[in-house]
Design an enzyme around this catalytic site. Structure first.
Site, PDB file in Angstrom:
ATOM      1  N   TYR A  62      35.771  52.237  48.986  1.00  0.00           N
ATOM      2  CA  TYR A  62      36.313  50.658  48.874  1.00  0.00           C
ATOM      3  C   TYR A  62      35.414  49.970  49.788  1.00  0.00           C
ATOM      4  O   TYR A  62      34.918  49.011  49.692  1.00  0.00           O
ATOM      5  CB  TYR A  62      37.801  50.350  48.838  1.00  0.00           C
ATOM      6  CG  TYR A  62      38.448  50.387  47.679  1.00  0.00           C
ATOM      7  CD1 TYR A  62      38.374  49.602  46.788  1.00  0.00           C
ATOM      8  CD2 TYR A  62      39.212  51.723  47.535  1.00  0.00           C
ATOM      9  CE1 TYR A  62      38.884  49.947  45.354  1.00  0.00           C
ATOM     10  CE2 TYR A  62      39.780  51.624  46.460  1.00  0.00           C
ATOM     11  CZ  TYR A  62      39.765  50.873  45.278  1.00  0.00           C
ATOM     12  OH  TYR A  62      40.306  51.217  44.193  1.00  0.00           O
ATOM     13  N   ASN A  99      39.662  41.680  37.969  1.00  0.00           N
ATOM     14  CA  ASN A  99      38.603  42.133  39.115  1.00  0.00           C
ATOM     15  C   ASN A  99      39.054  42.026  40.515  1.00  0.00           C
ATOM     16  O   ASN A  99      39.951  41.039  40.867  1.00  0.00           O
ATOM     17  CB  ASN A  99      37.238  41.117  38.890  1.00  0.00           C
ATOM     18  CG  ASN A  99      36.719  41.704  37.689  1.00  0.00           C
ATOM     19  OD1 ASN A  99      37.122  42.588  36.971  1.00  0.00           O
ATOM     20  ND2 ASN A  99      35.784  40.725  37.023  1.00  0.00           N
ATOM     21  N   VAL A 100      38.656  42.605  41.496  1.00  0.00           N
ATOM     22  CA  VAL A 100      38.952  42.480  42.932  1.00  0.00           C
ATOM     23  C   VAL A 100      37.776  41.806  43.596  1.00  0.00           C
ATOM     24  O   VAL A 100      38.038  41.425  44.799  1.00  0.00           O
ATOM     25  CB  VAL A 100      39.050  43.946  43.435  1.00  0.00           C
ATOM     26  CG1 VAL A 100      40.244  44.616  42.666  1.00  0.00           C
ATOM     27  CG2 VAL A 100      37.998  44.891  43.173  1.00  0.00           C
ATOM     28  N   ASP A 101      36.623  41.750  42.992  1.00  0.00           N
ATOM     29  CA  ASP A 101      35.583  40.849  43.542  1.00  0.00           C
ATOM     30  C   ASP A 101      36.005  39.287  43.525  1.00  0.00           C
ATOM     31  O   ASP A 101      36.817  38.755  43.130  1.00  0.00           O
ATOM     32  CB  ASP A 101      34.308  40.920  42.828  1.00  0.00           C
ATOM     33  CG  ASP A 101      34.291  40.286  41.386  1.00  0.00           C
ATOM     34  OD1 ASP A 101      34.675  39.266  41.136  1.00  0.00           O
ATOM     35  OD2 ASP A 101      34.003  41.070  40.583  1.00  0.00           O
ATOM     36  N   HIS A 116      44.987  42.691  40.078  1.00  0.00           N
ATOM     37  CA  HIS A 116      44.857  44.108  40.775  1.00  0.00           C
ATOM     38  C   HIS A 116      44.405  43.964  41.970  1.00  0.00           C
ATOM     39  O   HIS A 116      43.925  45.001  42.522  1.00  0.00           O
ATOM     40  CB  HIS A 116      43.884  44.796  39.874  1.00  0.00           C
ATOM     41  CG  HIS A 116      44.434  45.078  38.504  1.00  0.00           C
ATOM     42  ND1 HIS A 116      43.496  45.638  37.485  1.00  0.00           N
ATOM     43  CD2 HIS A 116      45.455  45.307  38.106  1.00  0.00           C
ATOM     44  CE1 HIS A 116      44.172  45.849  36.460  1.00  0.00           C
ATOM     45  NE2 HIS A 116      45.551  45.393  36.604  1.00  0.00           N
ATOM     46  N   CYS A 124      49.168  47.017  55.360  1.00  0.00           N
ATOM     47  CA  CYS A 124      49.698  47.931  55.769  1.00  0.00           C
ATOM     48  C   CYS A 124      50.210  48.902  54.868  1.00  0.00           C
ATOM     49  O   CYS A 124      50.631  48.133  53.568  1.00  0.00           O
ATOM     50  CB  CYS A 124      50.888  47.656  56.651  1.00  0.00           C
ATOM     51  SG  CYS A 124      51.688  49.025  57.473  1.00  0.00           S
ATOM     52  N   CYS A 147      47.674  49.801  61.389  1.00  0.00           N
ATOM     53  CA  CYS A 147      48.490  48.657  61.435  1.00  0.00           C
ATOM     54  C   CYS A 147      48.580  47.921  62.790  1.00  0.00           C
ATOM     55  O   CYS A 147      49.244  48.872  63.602  1.00  0.00           O
ATOM     56  CB  CYS A 147      49.821  48.724  60.544  1.00  0.00           C
ATOM     57  SG  CYS A 147      50.783  47.217  60.623  1.00  0.00           S
ATOM     58  N   ALA A 234      28.964  37.838  28.419  1.00  0.00           N
ATOM     59  CA  ALA A 234      29.790  36.405  28.766  1.00  0.00           C
ATOM     60  C   ALA A 234      28.907  35.374  29.248  1.00  0.00           C
ATOM     61  O   ALA A 234      29.160  34.506  29.134  1.00  0.00           O
ATOM     62  CB  ALA A 234      30.793  37.236  30.150  1.00  0.00           C
TER      63      ALA A 234
HETATM   64  P1  NAD Z   1      36.034  48.143  31.930  1.00  0.00           P
HETATM   65  O1  NAD Z   1      34.728  48.422  32.844  1.00  0.00           O
HETATM   66  O2  NAD Z   1      36.809  48.957  31.509  1.00  0.00           O
HETATM   67  O3  NAD Z   1      35.516  47.431  30.657  1.00  0.00           O
HETATM   68  C1  NAD Z   1      34.339  46.355  30.828  1.00  0.00           C
HETATM   69  C2  NAD Z   1      34.102  45.833  29.534  1.00  0.00           C
HETATM   70  O4  NAD Z   1      33.068  44.646  29.675  1.00  0.00           O
HETATM   71  C3  NAD Z   1      33.454  46.675  28.330  1.00  0.00           C
HETATM   72  O5  NAD Z   1      34.128  46.712  27.214  1.00  0.00           O
HETATM   73  C4  NAD Z   1      32.070  46.407  28.276  1.00  0.00           C
HETATM   74  O6  NAD Z   1      31.634  46.411  26.852  1.00  0.00           O
HETATM   75  C5  NAD Z   1      32.199  44.815  28.602  1.00  0.00           C
HETATM   76  N1  NAD Z   1      31.026  44.225  29.339  1.00  0.00           N
HETATM   77  C6  NAD Z   1      29.961  44.900  29.905  1.00  0.00           C
HETATM   78  N2  NAD Z   1      28.986  44.007  30.208  1.00  0.00           N
HETATM   79  C7  NAD Z   1      29.439  42.678  29.763  1.00  0.00           C
HETATM   80  C8  NAD Z   1      29.021  41.394  29.815  1.00  0.00           C
HETATM   81  N3  NAD Z   1      27.770  41.268  30.438  1.00  0.00           N
HETATM   82  N4  NAD Z   1      29.606  40.392  29.324  1.00  0.00           N
HETATM   83  C9  NAD Z   1      30.630  40.640  28.903  1.00  0.00           C
HETATM   84  N5  NAD Z   1      31.359  41.987  28.561  1.00  0.00           N
HETATM   85  C10 NAD Z   1      30.595  42.881  29.162  1.00  0.00           C
HETATM   86  O7  NAD Z   1      36.747  46.954  32.649  1.00  0.00           O
HETATM   87  P2  NAD Z   1      38.336  46.406  32.938  1.00  0.00           P
HETATM   88  O8  NAD Z   1      38.840  46.438  31.259  1.00  0.00           O
HETATM   89  O9  NAD Z   1      38.458  45.241  33.581  1.00  0.00           O
HETATM   90  O10 NAD Z   1      39.039  47.557  33.434  1.00  0.00           O
HETATM   91  C11 NAD Z   1      38.496  48.075  34.744  1.00  0.00           C
HETATM   92  C12 NAD Z   1      39.643  48.216  35.884  1.00  0.00           C
HETATM   93  O11 NAD Z   1      38.690  48.635  37.098  1.00  0.00           O
HETATM   94  C13 NAD Z   1      40.211  46.959  36.073  1.00  0.00           C
HETATM   95  O12 NAD Z   1      41.560  47.365  36.684  1.00  0.00           O
HETATM   96  C14 NAD Z   1      39.763  46.244  37.493  1.00  0.00           C
HETATM   97  O13 NAD Z   1      40.539  46.024  38.691  1.00  0.00           O
HETATM   98  C15 NAD Z   1      38.705  47.440  37.994  1.00  0.00           C
HETATM   99  N6  NAD Z   1      37.114  47.155  38.389  1.00  0.00           N
HETATM  100  C16 NAD Z   1      36.976  45.869  39.073  1.00  0.00           C
HETATM  101  C17 NAD Z   1      35.534  45.516  39.203  1.00  0.00           C
HETATM  102  C18 NAD Z   1      35.250  44.145  39.699  1.00  0.00           C
HETATM  103  O14 NAD Z   1      36.181  43.702  40.412  1.00  0.00           O
HETATM  104  N7  NAD Z   1      34.179  43.484  39.392  1.00  0.00           N
HETATM  105  C19 NAD Z   1      34.464  46.348  38.509  1.00  0.00           C
HETATM  106  C20 NAD Z   1      34.965  47.462  38.144  1.00  0.00           C
HETATM  107  C21 NAD Z   1      36.274  48.016  37.876  1.00  0.00           C
END
Ligand code: NAD
Length: 246
Positions: A62, A99-101, A116, A124, A147, A234
């Site tokens: 992380y 996403n966590v970002d 998430h 903690c 902590c 996207a």
């Molecule tokens: P995933 O990685 O399983 O799926 C990502 C999806 O996005 C895929 O289907 C892919 O085809 C699609 N994709 C790739 N590039 C793209 C674009 N430019 N535009 C649109 N779609 C695009 O992601 P998930 O379903 O969110 O599951 C991942 C888990 O991991 C979540 O629980 C998340 O918390 C965590 N995670 C978070 C981050 C972050 O915070 N950015 C990054 C990686 C993983």
């Protein structure tokens, strides 16, 4: 745009974003073709078992995520969703991210629900501890942080695989109240997030007029649940996709 999604000013929209929306900002999505996440098996770095076995490895993972996300900038997809919140009103667009970002916040979204957890927060590990999750951009590669209240270990404020996402009751209520359910960039394999679209299917079977839309590079595993699937990046599909008629 002829293919635009028409929204009435009174419509409520639920948006669920996944790792795909941040891909164009340079943040790696979840699994690569080999099933690894940044070179690790997800269960080795993002699960309670991993934390119990090797907390230093989890913090290292992380800390690396914190360091690499620090220079990421929101892309046109994040901005389009912030614009939608502005156009329809923040109370009418519930933006829920896996996403966590913090790229939605950086793009100007006034409300973001992190189901998430958040990369730049720490808490903690003892659920009963009074210490609230706090903003934290530190990188922990050496000694594990403790902590200040109770001396237990501090952990990332992240929902790991096998843990319950934050606020599922609130999320379910918002899905039940929306007119349009949109998922962006999520492979549809991580539950319970991937199952939310089923609520829309159920409501439609009951005769309600709610709709669902998927935007992403490829059809997700739960594509069958969506009425409308728009394939593409996207950052290219979302700008101009929604028009609000008054
Ligand atoms: P995933 O990685 O399983 O799926 C990502 C999806 O996005 C895929 O289907 C892919 O085809 C699609 N994709 C790739 N590039 C793209 C674009 N430019 N535009 C649109 N779609 C695009 O992601 P998930 O379903 O969110 O599951 C991942 C888990 O991991 C979540 O629980 C998340 O918390 C965590 N995670 C978070 C981050 C972050 O915070 N950015 C990054 C990686 C993983």
């Amino acid at each position: 745009m002829s293919n635009a999604i028409q929204l009435a000013a009174s419509d409520r929209v639920f948006v669920l974003t996944g790792a795909g929306i941040s891909a164009e900002s340079g943040i790696a999505t979840f699994r690569d073709a080999g099933g690894l996440w940044e070179g690790h098996r997800p269960e080795d770095v993002a699960s309670p078992q991993a934390w119990a076995r090797d907390p230093a490895l989890v913090w290292r993972f992380y800390s690396e995520r914190r360091a690499s996300a620090a220079s990421a900038l929101p892309n046109a997809g994040h901005v389009a969703l912030a614009d939608l919140q502005e156009a329809l009103g923040v109370d009418s667009v519930f933006l829920c991210t896996q996403n966590v970002d913090s790229l939605h916040e950086q793009a100007g979204s006034p409300q973001v629900f992190h189901m998430h957890g958040e990369l730049y927060k720490t808490r903690c590990e003892r659920p009963a501890c009074t210490l609230a999750p706090f903003e934290d951009r530190e990188l922990y590669f050496g000694e594990l942080p403790r902590c200040p209240e109770c001396g237990a270990r501090l952990r990332p404020h992240i929902v790991w695989f096998g843990e319950e996402p934050f606020g599922m009751r609130r999320i379910t209520r918002e899905v039940q109240a929306c007119d349009l359910f949109v998922t962006v960039g999520s492979s549809g394999v991580v539950y319970p997030a991937a199952g939310l679209v089923r609520e829309i299917l159920y409501r439609r079977q009951q005769g309600e007029s709610c709709r669902s839309l998927y935007v992403g590079l490829e059809a997700p595993a739960n594509a069958g649940g969506f009425q409308d699937v728009r394939l593409g990046k996207a950052g290219e599909v979302l700008p101009g996709l929604f028009t609000v008629t008054r």
